[in-house]
Design a protein around this motif. Structure first.
Motif, short mmCIF file in Angstrom:
data_model
loop_
_atom_site.label_atom_id
_atom_site.label_comp_id
_atom_site.label_asym_id
_atom_site.label_seq_id
_atom_site.Cartn_x
_atom_site.Cartn_y
_atom_site.Cartn_z
N HIS A 184 16.90 -34.27 28.35
CA HIS A 184 17.21 -33.81 26.93
C HIS A 184 16.79 -33.74 25.47
O HIS A 184 15.42 -33.22 25.34
N GLY A 185 17.66 -32.95 24.61
CA GLY A 185 16.78 -32.26 23.62
C GLY A 185 15.84 -33.31 22.14
O GLY A 185 17.07 -34.47 22.70
N GLY A 186 15.76 -32.34 21.55
CA GLY A 186 15.11 -33.81 20.79
C GLY A 186 16.17 -34.26 20.08
O GLY A 186 16.89 -33.42 18.74
N TRP A 201 22.33 -39.79 27.16
CA TRP A 201 23.74 -39.34 27.92
C TRP A 201 24.28 -37.66 27.54
O TRP A 201 25.64 -37.68 27.88
N THR A 202 23.28 -37.15 26.89
CA THR A 202 24.29 -35.37 26.66
C THR A 202 24.53 -34.88 27.87
O THR A 202 24.95 -34.14 28.24
N LEU A 244 18.94 -38.33 38.22
CA LEU A 244 17.90 -39.42 37.39
C LEU A 244 17.96 -38.66 35.12
O LEU A 244 17.41 -37.38 35.31
N VAL A 245 18.34 -39.33 34.91
CA VAL A 245 18.60 -39.30 33.39
C VAL A 245 17.18 -39.69 32.59
O VAL A 245 17.89 -40.67 32.37
N PRO A 246 16.77 -39.74 32.32
CA PRO A 246 15.98 -40.50 31.52
C PRO A 246 15.68 -39.89 29.34
O PRO A 246 16.25 -38.82 29.12
N ASP A 247 15.64 -41.36 29.57
CA ASP A 247 15.79 -41.13 27.61
C ASP A 247 13.94 -40.83 27.80
O ASP A 247 12.88 -41.61 28.09
N LEU A 248 13.64 -40.08 26.60
CA LEU A 248 12.42 -39.54 26.24
C LEU A 248 11.31 -40.41 25.90
O LEU A 248 12.27 -41.43 25.05
N PRO A 249 10.18 -40.09 25.72
CA PRO A 249 9.12 -41.36 24.57
C PRO A 249 10.40 -40.79 23.06
O PRO A 249 10.38 -39.56 22.58
N ASP A 250 10.00 -42.62 22.23
CA ASP A 250 10.59 -42.21 21.31
C ASP A 250 12.27 -41.73 20.66
O ASP A 250 12.10 -41.56 19.76
N HIS A 251 12.84 -41.79 22.13
CA HIS A 251 13.83 -41.86 22.18
C HIS A 251 15.06 -42.87 22.37
O HIS A 251 14.13 -43.91 23.22
N THR A 252 16.28 -44.10 22.03
CA THR A 252 16.78 -44.54 22.38
C THR A 252 16.14 -45.90 22.94
O THR A 252 15.75 -46.54 23.26
N ALA A 277 15.91 -29.90 34.99
CA ALA A 277 16.51 -29.40 33.63
C ALA A 277 15.93 -29.66 32.97
O ALA A 277 16.08 -31.01 32.44
N GLY A 278 16.17 -29.16 31.79
CA GLY A 278 15.54 -29.32 30.44
C GLY A 278 16.15 -28.34 29.09
O GLY A 278 15.97 -27.23 29.30
N LEU A 279 16.88 -28.56 28.30
CA LEU A 279 17.31 -28.32 27.12
C LEU A 279 15.96 -28.96 25.78
O LEU A 279 16.07 -29.91 25.96
N SER A 280 16.03 -27.47 25.41
CA SER A 280 15.25 -27.39 23.82
C SER A 280 14.13 -28.19 24.38
O SER A 280 12.96 -27.87 24.55
N LEU A 281 13.38 -29.43 22.85
CA LEU A 281 12.35 -30.36 23.76
C LEU A 281 12.02 -30.66 25.07
O LEU A 281 11.01 -30.53 25.25
N GLY A 282 13.62 -31.65 25.93
CA GLY A 282 13.42 -31.82 27.81
C GLY A 282 13.16 -30.31 27.97
O GLY A 282 11.91 -30.07 28.80
N ALA A 283 13.49 -28.96 27.39
CA ALA A 283 12.73 -27.59 27.99
C ALA A 283 11.07 -27.40 28.21
O ALA A 283 10.62 -27.73 28.91
N GLN A 284 11.08 -27.90 26.99
CA GLN A 284 9.00 -27.44 26.66
C GLN A 284 8.57 -28.69 27.29
O GLN A 284 7.73 -29.07 27.63
N THR A 285 9.01 -29.99 27.51
CA THR A 285 8.65 -31.19 28.40
C THR A 285 8.37 -30.09 30.09
O THR A 285 7.57 -30.70 30.53
N ILE A 286 9.48 -30.08 30.64
CA ILE A 286 9.23 -28.99 31.50
C ILE A 286 8.41 -28.19 32.23
O ILE A 286 7.49 -28.18 32.88
N VAL A 287 7.90 -27.13 30.44
CA VAL A 287 6.88 -26.18 30.75
C VAL A 287 5.55 -27.27 30.61
O VAL A 287 4.92 -26.46 31.42
N ALA A 288 5.78 -28.08 29.39
CA ALA A 288 4.18 -28.55 29.72
C ALA A 288 3.81 -29.28 30.75
O ALA A 288 2.66 -29.31 31.75
N LEU A 289 4.99 -30.15 31.86
CA LEU A 289 5.16 -30.68 33.34
C LEU A 289 4.29 -29.48 34.34
O LEU A 289 3.86 -29.87 34.96
#
Length: 271
Positions: A23-25, A30-31, A45-53, A87-99
């Protein structure tokens, strides 16, 4: 040191290929519900990233390397073959690039949308005002009018207002500042030329010009990258246009022709 543990939801057939959706930041997993409903043939598999809900207490503070490590760990533990499409959006997309820069071997094919890799216009001023603005805003963040205005600005459909409200309620000033700093400071990793993962890099047609530039440069940096613009779409198009997102992801995973709503902005290369 063990990677942080992410809260996540899991669905789909027990023997199906795994797709991880990030998901995005400021929002949470749930998005991706509308997209998951349209992808019943995949193990999702749909996680909540660190610092999120859901991951606030289990995954610790957000940083891009920490988030990437946590997703890598989730794939190794829960993906059916120890590998997954991501697949990722925004912050999630950046996380994929880092991954991809850290451990591309756990990813079969990747789809990233809205991955900012260049400074926003006025970024120096924005950094200076960020702390002051956020701390002034946080005491009022739960006001209904503000929640609704923010949901509208993020393209959150009204049906998901209460989920967005819960994300807003649980987000602290420190968390929000960490997330924003990671998002705004993210740049292209230097080792992407060694990544062999086929990666579809997207942005909505209605996004800022810097996002289209990010698509062009990120797709060019990846040997098997392909960049495209989604016609008529805003930043949060996977939630606003879940039928199209599911069609795009399904086509990309199966190496099929992409929907006509995608306009290539980088020469097509064999992927």
């Amino acid at each position: 040191m063990a990677p942080p543990v992410l809260a996540f939801t899991e669905s789909g057939p027990g023997d199906a290929p795994t797709v991880v959706l990030l998901h995005g930041g400021g929002a949470a997993g749930w998005t991706w519900r509308p997209a998951v409903e349209r992808l019943p043939e995949f193990h999702c598999l749909v996680p909540d990233l660190p610092d999120h809900t859901g991951s606030i207490s289990s995954a610790g503070p957000f940083s891009m390397p920490t988030a990437a490590d946590a997703v890598i760990d989730l794939i190794r533990r829960r993906a059916h073959t120890g590998r997954a499409h991501v697949a990722g959006l925004s912050l999630g997309a950046q996380t994929i690039v880092a991954l991809l820069s850290q451990m591309p071997d756990v990813v079969d094919r990747a789809l990233v949308s809205g991955a900012l890799v260049h400074p926003l216009p006025g970024a120096r001023w924005l950094y200076g005002l960020l702390d002051l603005t956020v701390r002034a805003y946080m005491p009022f963040r739960n006001l209904d009018a503000l929640v609704r205005a923010n949901a509208w600005s993020y393209g959150i459909p009204s049906a998901y207002l209460e989920s967005f409200r819960e994300d807003t309620r649980r987000l602290t000033a420190d968390s929000f500042l960490r997330i924003m700093a990671a998002n705004l400071s993210f740049r292209l990793p230097g080792n992407l030329a060694t990544v062999s993962t086929p990666t579809l890099v997207l942005a909505g047609q209605r996004e800022y010009g810097v996002m289209r530039r990010s698509v062009r440069d990120l797709s060019a940096a990846l040997p098997h990258g392909r960049g495209a613009i989604v016609q008529g779409a805003g930043h949060n198009w996977p939630l606003e246009m879940p039928d199209l997102f599911a069609e795009v992801l399904r086509a990309w995973v199966h190496s099929a022709p992409l929907p006509g709503q995608l306009i290539d902005i980088h020469p097509i290369r064999r992927v």
